[in-house]
Design an enzyme around this catalytic site. Structure first.
Site, PDB file in Angstrom:
ATOM      1  N   HIS A 124     101.012 -26.469 -96.181  1.00 23.72           N
ATOM      2  CA  HIS A 124     101.134 -28.333 -96.604  1.00 23.72           C
ATOM      3  C   HIS A 124     102.578 -28.893 -96.514  1.00 23.72           C
ATOM      4  CE1 HIS A 124      97.200 -28.042 -98.926  1.00 23.72           C
ATOM      5  NE2 HIS A 124      96.927 -27.495 -97.658  1.00 23.72           N
TER       6      HIS A 124
ATOM      7  N   CYS B  85      99.725 -26.585-104.271  1.00 26.13           N
ATOM      8  CA  CYS B  85     100.930 -27.176-104.036  1.00 26.13           C
ATOM      9  C   CYS B  85     101.408 -27.525-105.666  1.00 26.13           C
ATOM     10  CB  CYS B  85     100.884 -28.474-103.256  1.00 26.13           C
ATOM     11  SG  CYS B  85     100.670 -28.256-101.695  1.00 26.13           S
TER      12      CYS B  85
ATOM     13  N   GLU C 241     104.545 -30.187 -98.758  1.00 26.13           N
ATOM     14  CA  GLU C 241     105.161 -30.078-100.291  1.00 26.13           C
ATOM     15  C   GLU C 241     105.613 -28.572 -99.991  1.00 26.13           C
ATOM     16  OE1 GLU C 241     101.393 -31.936-101.791  1.00 26.13           O
ATOM     17  OE2 GLU C 241     102.022 -30.990 -99.800  1.00 26.13           O
TER      18      GLU C 241
END
Length: 147
Positions: free
Chosen positions: A51, A84, A53
């Site tokens: 992801h 995250c 992040e």
């Protein structure tokens, strides 16, 4: 000219969408300077943890040479998921700014509300809705083209 971290995150999100990834982007700021940025790369890397992040946190930690980036802020185009949010907590980020809310998979204002849990060791200051319309439009366009 002072950098606009959410603009950096939105650019990363747009680039992710062009690669066929869900258009989410992130930027990490320290002392007013963007030190890392990333967009989703789960398909490209065949890695469900890739992801935006997490990729930005990894890049910032490597660049700064530390595992806890307490003096950094994270800007992300979509409310972070539980995975995250946990990484944000473990990295000890100072502030979290996000764009669009995520009622389905978000974990800050929705779902488990990760930072409000007694098991959360560190909660950043949180600010949602930053350029939310732009972030939401990227997502709507992306998913609309796939339906």
């Amino acid at each position: 000219m002072k950098p606009d971290p959410m603009a950096e995150a939105l650019a990363e999100a747009a680039a992710a969408g062009q690669r066929g990834e869900v258009p989410v982007g992130a930027a990490i700021v320290r002392d007013g300077e963007v030190v890392a940025q990333a967009g989703n790369r789960t398909l490209e890397r065949k890695d469900p943890s890739a992801h935006a992040e997490l990729l930005a946190i990894r890049a910032a930690c490597e660049k700064l040479g530390m595992e806890r980036i307490v003096d950094c802020d994270l800007y992300v185009t979509l409310e972070p998921c539980a995975m995250c949010a946990a990484a944000i907590s473990f990295a000890r980020l100072h502030r979290l700014y996000w764009g669009a809310p995520d009622p389905k998979s978000g974990a800050v204002e929705h779902g488990p509300r990760f930072f409000a849990q007694p098991t959360c060791h560190h909660a950043p200051e949180c600010y949602g809705g930053i350029r939310a319309d732009e972030a939401a439009e990227l997502l709507k366009r992306f998913f609309g083209e796939r339906r």
